[in-house]
Scaffold this active site. Structure first.
Site, PDB file in Angstrom:
ATOM      1  N   SER A 138      12.112   0.963   6.481  1.00  0.00           N
ATOM      2  CA  SER A 138      11.633  -0.347   6.068  1.00  0.00           C
ATOM      3  C   SER A 138      12.809  -1.285   6.049  1.00  0.00           C
ATOM      4  CB  SER A 138      11.019  -0.236   4.660  1.00  0.00           C
ATOM      5  OG  SER A 138       9.970  -1.133   4.485  1.00  0.00           O
ATOM      6  N   ARG A 139      12.551  -2.560   6.394  1.00  0.00           N
ATOM      7  CA  ARG A 139      13.661  -3.497   6.434  1.00  0.00           C
ATOM      8  C   ARG A 139      14.056  -3.936   5.020  1.00  0.00           C
ATOM      9  NH1 ARG A 139      10.297  -7.177  10.281  1.00  0.00           N
ATOM     10  NH2 ARG A 139       8.968  -6.637   8.532  1.00  0.00           N
ATOM     11  N   ASP A 194     -10.084  -7.504   7.081  1.00  0.00           N
ATOM     12  CA  ASP A 194      -9.133  -6.467   6.627  1.00  0.00           C
ATOM     13  C   ASP A 194      -9.769  -5.644   5.503  1.00  0.00           C
ATOM     14  OD1 ASP A 194      -6.185  -5.363   6.495  1.00  0.00           O
ATOM     15  OD2 ASP A 194      -6.783  -5.836   4.445  1.00  0.00           O
ATOM     16  N   ILE A 229       0.829  -1.216   0.000  1.00  0.00           N
ATOM     17  CA  ILE A 229       0.000   0.000   0.000  1.00  0.00           C
ATOM     18  C   ILE A 229       0.863   1.266   0.000  1.00  0.00           C
ATOM     19  CG2 ILE A 229      -0.366   0.268   2.508  1.00  0.00           C
ATOM     20  CD1 ILE A 229      -2.934   0.728  -0.365  1.00  0.00           C
ATOM     21  N   LYS A 256      -5.294   1.881   7.945  1.00  0.00           N
ATOM     22  CA  LYS A 256      -6.389   1.131   8.533  1.00  0.00           C
ATOM     23  C   LYS A 256      -6.025  -0.356   8.567  1.00  0.00           C
ATOM     24  CE  LYS A 256      -8.081  -1.450   6.078  1.00  0.00           C
ATOM     25  NZ  LYS A 256      -7.752  -2.594   5.151  1.00  0.00           N
TER      26      LYS A 256
HETATM   27  P1  NAP Z   1       2.452  -5.577   3.264  1.00  0.00           P
HETATM   28  O1  NAP Z   1       2.879  -5.187   1.891  1.00  0.00           O
HETATM   29  O2  NAP Z   1       2.445  -7.022   3.613  1.00  0.00           O
HETATM   30  O3  NAP Z   1       3.267  -4.846   4.427  1.00  0.00           O
HETATM   31  C1  NAP Z   1       3.720  -3.547   4.403  1.00  0.00           C
HETATM   32  C2  NAP Z   1       5.140  -3.465   4.970  1.00  0.00           C
HETATM   33  O4  NAP Z   1       5.105  -3.482   6.381  1.00  0.00           O
HETATM   34  C3  NAP Z   1       6.019  -4.620   4.593  1.00  0.00           C
HETATM   35  O5  NAP Z   1       6.520  -4.442   3.284  1.00  0.00           O
HETATM   36  C4  NAP Z   1       7.070  -4.612   5.668  1.00  0.00           C
HETATM   37  O6  NAP Z   1       8.165  -3.829   5.257  1.00  0.00           O
HETATM   38  C5  NAP Z   1       6.355  -3.963   6.866  1.00  0.00           C
HETATM   39  N1  NAP Z   1       6.147  -4.967   7.895  1.00  0.00           N
HETATM   40  C6  NAP Z   1       5.532  -6.164   7.785  1.00  0.00           C
HETATM   41  N2  NAP Z   1       5.538  -6.815   8.956  1.00  0.00           N
HETATM   42  C7  NAP Z   1       6.179  -6.001   9.831  1.00  0.00           C
HETATM   43  C8  NAP Z   1       6.531  -6.123  11.190  1.00  0.00           C
HETATM   44  N3  NAP Z   1       6.216  -7.218  11.905  1.00  0.00           N
HETATM   45  N4  NAP Z   1       7.173  -5.093  11.775  1.00  0.00           N
HETATM   46  C9  NAP Z   1       7.497  -3.990  11.069  1.00  0.00           C
HETATM   47  N5  NAP Z   1       7.199  -3.833   9.768  1.00  0.00           N
HETATM   48  C10 NAP Z   1       6.549  -4.818   9.159  1.00  0.00           C
HETATM   49  O7  NAP Z   1       0.993  -5.030   3.558  1.00  0.00           O
HETATM   50  P2  NAP Z   1       0.126  -3.908   2.826  1.00  0.00           P
HETATM   51  O8  NAP Z   1      -0.785  -4.567   1.856  1.00  0.00           O
HETATM   52  O9  NAP Z   1       0.958  -2.806   2.367  1.00  0.00           O
HETATM   53  O10 NAP Z   1      -0.796  -3.496   4.076  1.00  0.00           O
HETATM   54  C11 NAP Z   1      -0.305  -2.711   5.136  1.00  0.00           C
HETATM   55  C12 NAP Z   1      -1.489  -2.009   5.783  1.00  0.00           C
HETATM   56  O11 NAP Z   1      -2.174  -1.257   4.763  1.00  0.00           O
HETATM   57  C13 NAP Z   1      -2.530  -2.980   6.363  1.00  0.00           C
HETATM   58  O12 NAP Z   1      -3.025  -2.484   7.566  1.00  0.00           O
HETATM   59  C14 NAP Z   1      -3.623  -3.017   5.290  1.00  0.00           C
HETATM   60  O13 NAP Z   1      -4.898  -3.258   5.852  1.00  0.00           O
HETATM   61  C15 NAP Z   1      -3.544  -1.601   4.738  1.00  0.00           C
HETATM   62  N6  NAP Z   1      -4.042  -1.486   3.368  1.00  0.00           N
HETATM   63  C16 NAP Z   1      -3.669  -2.378   2.389  1.00  0.00           C
HETATM   64  C17 NAP Z   1      -4.216  -2.284   1.116  1.00  0.00           C
HETATM   65  C18 NAP Z   1      -3.850  -3.239   0.007  1.00  0.00           C
HETATM   66  O14 NAP Z   1      -4.452  -3.189  -1.074  1.00  0.00           O
HETATM   67  N7  NAP Z   1      -2.868  -4.119   0.172  1.00  0.00           N
HETATM   68  C19 NAP Z   1      -5.151  -1.284   0.824  1.00  0.00           C
HETATM   69  C20 NAP Z   1      -5.462  -0.356   1.822  1.00  0.00           C
HETATM   70  C21 NAP Z   1      -4.914  -0.478   3.077  1.00  0.00           C
HETATM   71  P3  NAP Z   1       9.684  -4.279   5.585  1.00  0.00           P
HETATM   72  O15 NAP Z   1       9.724  -5.774   5.591  1.00  0.00           O
HETATM   73  O16 NAP Z   1      10.466  -3.658   4.474  1.00  0.00           O
HETATM   74  O17 NAP Z   1       9.998  -3.692   6.931  1.00  0.00           O
END
Ligand code: NAP
Length: 308
Positions: free
Chosen positions: A33-34, A165, A11, A87
């Site tokens: 970010s890691r 989610d 996101i 969110k």
């Molecule tokens: P994602 O790509 O799986 O995670 C985002 C980043 O968070 C990862 O690339 C990772 O970066 C970091 N992360 C993951 N686990 C972590 C941990 N335990 N501690 C610290 N950093 C961590 O997920 P996403 O889809 O972007 O979703 C993230 C948030 O956005 C969620 O709450 C989701 O509900 C919301 N969201 C998502 C979407 C969608 O379409 N995907 C849409 C709207 C909102 P590093 O490994 O580089 O640290």
């Protein structure tokens, strides 16, 4: 204002980076970010290091999954930074209340964003429903988890919320457009036998005049459905594509070409700049309360295992 983006994943890259770049209010000054980085932006792998090295960055936007978010938000608030939360704003209601209290004590802005609430037609739907007598209200949120959440193991873990989610996006719209309060009266949660979180949920809600039902499902292939339908004594309303399209009595209102998510994140960043300038916070936990209630009241049914 300079801002740091934390958790460079799906996101952050899809929505946050382009919205910040397009905004006259914001400059992306650092990432934390890691694994992820953004071209041309100072990159940190450790949050404490960024907070210490860049005291000039007054605002952080946290884009990681909900479970780790509290620790990051608490550190940022303690370091007197304004904080924007993706969110759902946290893994539990209590930790979100704790963050709101901390932000108030530190006099920093905390913004629990709900991107779907800023979809194109949400305010028009709220205005149309105002003063009408609602009889039936149906929410259908059906999407393909493999398409939208590839490889996201966290979403199936405790605190990941499973199908809630995306479902919480529907609830963020519902709690904005309905004038009367609702509460969950029954819920069925379908949980894959190899996972911790539901892949589908059906819920009924109490409302003073209407029958309210919601269905969330992650097993939808082909066409995706993010729809809300309202039947009132005075007519019918339908929101489709997650609030991007609105029909009244079957007729499209406005521009039917707007895509889901378009405009949502730029509006969130515009709102965050207003909050920081005004020295206030915006933390509405109503969508999350309904999710917590569904988990509390829901009957669990084990269903076929889920594999990517
Ligand atoms: P994602 O790509 O799986 O995670 C985002 C980043 O968070 C990862 O690339 C990772 O970066 C970091 N992360 C993951 N686990 C972590 C941990 N335990 N501690 C610290 N950093 C961590 O997920 P996403 O889809 O972007 O979703 C993230 C948030 O956005 C969620 O709450 C989701 O509900 C919301 N969201 C998502 C979407 C969608 O379409 N995907 C849409 C709207 C909102 P590093 O490994 O580089 O640290």
């Amino acid at each position: 204002m300079q801002i740091a983006l934390v958790g460079i994943g799906k996101i952050a890259l899809d929505q946050h980076v382009p919205s910040i770049a397009a905004s006259p209010d914001w400059e992306l000054a650092a990432t934390v970010s890691r694994h992820g980085t953004v071209d041309g932006v100072e990159a940190f792998t450790d949050f404490d290091a960024m907070l210490a090295a860049r005291p000039d960055i007054r605002v952080v936007s946290l884009c990681m999954p909900p479970v780790p978010r509290y620790d990051y938000a608490a550190k940022a608030i303690r370091a007197a930074r304004h904080v924007m939360l993706e969110k759902p704003p946290g893994a539990t209601l209590s930790e979100c209340h704790a963050l709101a209290d901390m932000a108030a004590a530190q006099r920093v802005s905390l913004y629990a964003t709900w991107h779907s609430r800023s979809a194109d037609k949400v305010q028009a739907a709220k205005a149309w429903l105002a003063g009408k007598t609602l009889r039936k209200f149906t929410v259908t949120w059906k999407e393909d988890v493999r398409r939208w959440h590839p490889g996201q193991e966290w979403i199936w873990e405790p605190g990941g919320m499973g199908v809630f989610d995306p479902g919480i996006n529907a609830l963020s719209i519902v709690t904005e457009i309905l004038a009367d309060p609702i509460h969950v009266t029954s819920a069925l949660l379908e949980v894959p036998e190899n996972r911790q979180a539901p892949i589908a949920a059906k819920m009924a809600f109490h409302h003073p005049t209407a029958e309210v039902a919601m269905e969330f499902d992650w097993r939808q292939e082909g066409d995706q459905t993010w729809s809300i339908e309202a039947e009132c004594d005075e007519g019918t309303l339908a929101l489709h594509d997650g609030g991007a399209r609105m029909l009244v009595d079957g007729a499209e209102t406005g521009d039917e070409t707007s895509a889901a998510l378009s405009g949502e994140y730029p509006r969130l960043y515009a709102r965050m700049s207003e909050l920081v300038r005004a020295g206030t916070s915006d933390v509405d936990l109503a969508p999350m309360r309904h999710v917590a209630d569904a988990f509390t009241l829901g009957r669990r049914e084990l269903v076929a295992p889920f594999t990517e």
